[in-house]
Design a protein around this motif. Sequence first.
Motif, PDB file in Angstrom:
ATOM      1  N   ALA A   1       0.812  -1.216   0.000  1.00 17.31           N
ATOM      2  CA  ALA A   1       0.000   0.000   0.000  1.00 17.31           C
ATOM      3  C   ALA A   1       0.847   1.269   0.000  1.00 17.31           C
ATOM      4  O   ALA A   1       0.543   2.213  -0.727  1.00 17.31           O
ATOM      5  CB  ALA A   1      -0.957   0.001   1.191  1.00 17.31           C
TER       6      ALA A   1
ATOM      7  N   ASN B   1       0.093   3.453  -3.138  1.00 21.32           N
ATOM      8  CA  ASN B   1      -0.659   4.669  -2.798  1.00 21.32           C
ATOM      9  C   ASN B   1       0.246   5.890  -2.723  1.00 21.32           C
ATOM     10  O   ASN B   1      -0.016   6.905  -3.385  1.00 21.32           O
ATOM     11  CB  ASN B   1      -1.390   4.515  -1.462  1.00 21.32           C
ATOM     12  CG  ASN B   1      -2.512   3.489  -1.479  1.00 21.32           C
ATOM     13  OD1 ASN B   1      -2.650   2.720  -0.543  1.00 21.32           O
ATOM     14  ND2 ASN B   1      -3.321   3.452  -2.518  1.00 21.32           N
TER      15      ASN B   1
ATOM     16  N   GLU C   1      -4.938   5.005  -6.098  1.00 20.66           N
ATOM     17  CA  GLU C   1      -5.919   4.867  -5.030  1.00 20.66           C
ATOM     18  C   GLU C   1      -6.288   3.396  -4.877  1.00 20.66           C
ATOM     19  O   GLU C   1      -6.133   2.615  -5.819  1.00 20.66           O
ATOM     20  CB  GLU C   1      -7.159   5.712  -5.321  1.00 20.66           C
ATOM     21  CG  GLU C   1      -7.895   5.336  -6.590  1.00 20.66           C
ATOM     22  CD  GLU C   1      -9.035   6.283  -6.932  1.00 20.66           C
ATOM     23  OE1 GLU C   1      -9.012   7.434  -6.481  1.00 20.66           O
ATOM     24  OE2 GLU C   1      -9.938   5.846  -7.664  1.00 20.66           O
ATOM     25  N   THR C   2      -6.736   3.027  -3.699  1.00 16.28           N
ATOM     26  CA  THR C   2      -7.196   1.660  -3.467  1.00 16.28           C
ATOM     27  C   THR C   2      -8.616   1.562  -3.996  1.00 16.28           C
ATOM     28  O   THR C   2      -9.524   2.215  -3.495  1.00 16.28           O
ATOM     29  CB  THR C   2      -7.141   1.311  -1.969  1.00 16.28           C
ATOM     30  OG1 THR C   2      -5.792   1.463  -1.520  1.00 16.28           O
ATOM     31  CG2 THR C   2      -7.601  -0.117  -1.726  1.00 16.28           C
TER      32      THR C   2
ATOM     33  N   TYR D   1      -5.373  -1.588  -6.974  1.00 18.15           N
ATOM     34  CA  TYR D   1      -4.985  -0.179  -7.005  1.00 18.15           C
ATOM     35  C   TYR D   1      -5.259   0.347  -8.405  1.00 18.15           C
ATOM     36  O   TYR D   1      -5.095  -0.373  -9.390  1.00 18.15           O
ATOM     37  CB  TYR D   1      -3.496  -0.031  -6.685  1.00 18.15           C
ATOM     38  CG  TYR D   1      -3.127  -0.572  -5.331  1.00 18.15           C
ATOM     39  CD1 TYR D   1      -3.280   0.205  -4.185  1.00 18.15           C
ATOM     40  CD2 TYR D   1      -2.639  -1.860  -5.185  1.00 18.15           C
ATOM     41  CE1 TYR D   1      -2.951  -0.291  -2.935  1.00 18.15           C
ATOM     42  CE2 TYR D   1      -2.305  -2.366  -3.933  1.00 18.15           C
ATOM     43  CZ  TYR D   1      -2.467  -1.578  -2.819  1.00 18.15           C
ATOM     44  OH  TYR D   1      -2.149  -2.069  -1.582  1.00 18.15           O
TER      45      TYR D   1
ATOM     46  N   GLN E   1      -4.942  -0.274 -13.781  1.00 17.78           N
ATOM     47  CA  GLN E   1      -5.045  -0.946 -12.489  1.00 17.78           C
ATOM     48  C   GLN E   1      -3.982  -2.032 -12.349  1.00 17.78           C
ATOM     49  O   GLN E   1      -3.452  -2.526 -13.344  1.00 17.78           O
ATOM     50  CB  GLN E   1      -6.418  -1.610 -12.336  1.00 17.78           C
ATOM     51  CG  GLN E   1      -7.578  -0.665 -12.457  1.00 17.78           C
ATOM     52  CD  GLN E   1      -8.922  -1.384 -12.362  1.00 17.78           C
ATOM     53  OE1 GLN E   1      -9.015  -2.579 -12.156  1.00 17.78           O
ATOM     54  NE2 GLN E   1      -9.990  -0.613 -12.514  1.00 17.78           N
TER      55      GLN E   1
END
Length: 118
Positions: A19, A23, A29-30, A40, A49
Amino acid sequence: MAAARIVPNRYTGDPKAGAGFFNDVLGLETAMAMDFITIYRSAAQPMAQISILSEDPSGLRPAYSVGVDDVDAVHARAIEAGHEIVYALRDEPWGVRRFFVRDPLGDIANIVQNKDRV
């Protein structure tokens, strides 16, 4: 039939472990987080993605996922063309309809459609 997105699938013991990188460093973004998968995506390009999985509930490891608008039609064409179906077409409890097919390079492809688009 249209492919809306193609997503690489990566495997690790903890799908949330990356993450900070995805991120904070890459600015993604998640999009989805479940116990076995975190997806993500780019806010600017939502179809860009990457999926990080601890495992796929199927017990298999598809190398990539292709989101389509008619999974049943793709399934029928894959069978007609003689491709090996390695995970039968089915509805999954997390809201997708999918199957796995072995591509000509030997990788497993997860062909998936969100159920709200079925």
